[in-house]
Design a protein around this motif. Sequence first.
Motif, PDB file in Angstrom:
ATOM      1  N   VAL A  69     -10.020  -2.960  -4.456  1.00 23.85           N
ATOM      2  CA  VAL A  69     -11.468  -3.040  -4.687  1.00 23.85           C
ATOM      3  C   VAL A  69     -12.045  -4.255  -3.973  1.00 23.85           C
ATOM      4  O   VAL A  69     -13.131  -4.194  -3.368  1.00 23.85           O
ATOM      5  N   ARG A  70     -11.317  -5.362  -3.995  1.00 23.54           N
ATOM      6  CA  ARG A  70     -11.816  -6.605  -3.397  1.00 23.54           C
ATOM      7  C   ARG A  70     -11.776  -6.599  -1.873  1.00 23.54           C
ATOM      8  O   ARG A  70     -12.401  -7.454  -1.237  1.00 23.54           O
ATOM      9  N   LEU A  71     -11.054  -5.657  -1.290  1.00 22.77           N
ATOM     10  CA  LEU A  71     -11.073  -5.554   0.176  1.00 22.77           C
ATOM     11  C   LEU A  71     -12.477  -5.275   0.691  1.00 22.77           C
ATOM     12  O   LEU A  71     -12.811  -5.604   1.827  1.00 22.77           O
ATOM     13  N   HIS A 119     -11.751  -1.033   7.005  1.00 20.86           N
ATOM     14  CA  HIS A 119     -13.038  -1.732   6.924  1.00 20.86           C
ATOM     15  C   HIS A 119     -12.874  -3.216   7.230  1.00 20.86           C
ATOM     16  O   HIS A 119     -13.649  -3.793   8.012  1.00 20.86           O
ATOM     17  N   LEU A 120     -11.844  -3.834   6.654  1.00 18.37           N
ATOM     18  CA  LEU A 120     -11.646  -5.268   6.844  1.00 18.37           C
ATOM     19  C   LEU A 120     -11.201  -5.577   8.270  1.00 18.37           C
ATOM     20  O   LEU A 120     -11.646  -6.568   8.870  1.00 18.37           O
ATOM     21  N   THR A 125     -13.982 -11.171   8.812  1.00 15.76           N
ATOM     22  CA  THR A 125     -13.897 -12.387   9.607  1.00 15.76           C
ATOM     23  C   THR A 125     -12.526 -12.425  10.284  1.00 15.76           C
ATOM     24  O   THR A 125     -11.650 -11.594  10.006  1.00 15.76           O
ATOM     25  N   ASP A 126     -12.327 -13.404  11.159  1.00 15.44           N
ATOM     26  CA  ASP A 126     -11.026 -13.511  11.813  1.00 15.44           C
ATOM     27  C   ASP A 126      -9.913 -13.693  10.784  1.00 15.44           C
ATOM     28  O   ASP A 126      -8.831 -13.106  10.913  1.00 15.44           O
ATOM     29  N   GLY A 159     -10.144  -0.383  14.959  1.00 15.67           N
ATOM     30  CA  GLY A 159     -10.148  -1.755  14.465  1.00 15.67           C
ATOM     31  C   GLY A 159      -8.977  -2.555  14.992  1.00 15.67           C
ATOM     32  O   GLY A 159      -9.126  -3.711  15.404  1.00 15.67           O
ATOM     33  N   LEU A 160      -7.779  -1.969  14.996  1.00 12.81           N
ATOM     34  CA  LEU A 160      -6.596  -2.671  15.504  1.00 12.81           C
ATOM     35  C   LEU A 160      -6.747  -2.988  16.986  1.00 12.81           C
ATOM     36  O   LEU A 160      -6.370  -4.072  17.445  1.00 12.81           O
ATOM     37  N   ARG A 161      -7.297  -2.056  17.728  1.00  6.35           N
ATOM     38  CA  ARG A 161      -7.509  -2.320  19.158  1.00  6.35           C
ATOM     39  C   ARG A 161      -8.503  -3.464  19.355  1.00  6.35           C
ATOM     40  O   ARG A 161      -8.306  -4.336  20.205  1.00  6.35           O
ATOM     41  N   GLN A 162      -9.548  -3.468  18.560  1.00  6.94           N
ATOM     42  CA  GLN A 162     -10.545  -4.541  18.645  1.00  6.94           C
ATOM     43  C   GLN A 162      -9.909  -5.900  18.376  1.00  6.94           C
ATOM     44  O   GLN A 162     -10.187  -6.884  19.078  1.00  6.94           O
TER      45      GLN A 162
END
Length: 359
Positions: A69-71, A119-120, A125-126, A159-162
């Motif tokens: 949930v906190r993700l 999503h994260l 953030t980094d 996302g992983l590629r980014q």
Amino acid sequence: GPIPPLLSLLVPACQHRSAALVLGRVLLLCEDRDSSRCHCRGDVMSMATAEDGEAERITVRQAVQQHVVRLWDTDPTVAARAAESLFELGVKGGYASVVATRNRQEIGMMEGVFPGFAHLVSHGTDEGQGWACAALAQIAFDNANNCIAIVRTPGMLAGLRQVMENSTRDSKAAAALAVNNISAFSEQASAIIVQAEVLNLNEADMERLSLVGCLQEAGLAGAVWEHRQRHGPFLSWDALHNVAGMTGRVAERAAASRHPNLVLSSEPSLLPALQALCRGELTDARTDAVGALNHMSRSDQARRLLLHHSILHQALGPALSAEYESAEELAAIVARATMAIANLMAHEGGEEEEEEEEA
């Protein structure tokens, strides 16, 4: 041909006995190029299975649910801490410990966990991206179901590629490790990572849906298409159960389809990002990128794409030619790269013959 010059890059490394032994094994394995089982495997990783008390499982399950949930928390620090906590659960007691194995299973079964990570990874953030990638690397360890779920989650590969292309040093290394572990424990995930033989269930027309064996056999390709036209795209694999005439067995077979590999969203291939890391200056990320390519070279579907994109010269060659600060760093690259080269060389002739026969 082009291969001997590439192998010659290994010669300077052979002053180290371990590197020389690896090269000797590679050459021995490549003597029989027609061998259908010439697959070099990386580190041997132990497996752990055990049953713990139900009370303890419930406690872990509740903790995982809270972290998931906190993700999604709007406070980036809270989201990053949630990913860090899931990472710690995935390595508790050591990679192959009974506790860590059980925790990875619990995490993978928790509803919403992989969309939360996607999503994260995409919007955090980094720090959040780094912990999310680190957690994915551990959750993928020795768990093929988690690996496949990760790569099939909409937005995850993008996302992983980014992260691998644009984030900081540590986050890039964490993302490369995640891809390395995912490809190590699932050949199907390896194929999806490079978008080999992939079919998007939400975009395919009737003709392409008929290519899915289980849908064709059950006469459900038309029903899937009609359901999508009326109700919109499938947002989860469970949504397949809502298709008229769909049985649980057919839905399970569709979700596990490998020819083609079914997905629910259009995602980019991670191959360009892995190639860039192999040519880049970050040793940790480069090592895991080469490791990922080694694991992918064991997958028939992925290997065809690796050969097509000249991965030997576009990624492995530059990685072997790079400068390293220690003999250990060099040995790690040599071991992974030579195993990948062995797999690719041993099958290169066979792949060409298959293509000629198909033509």
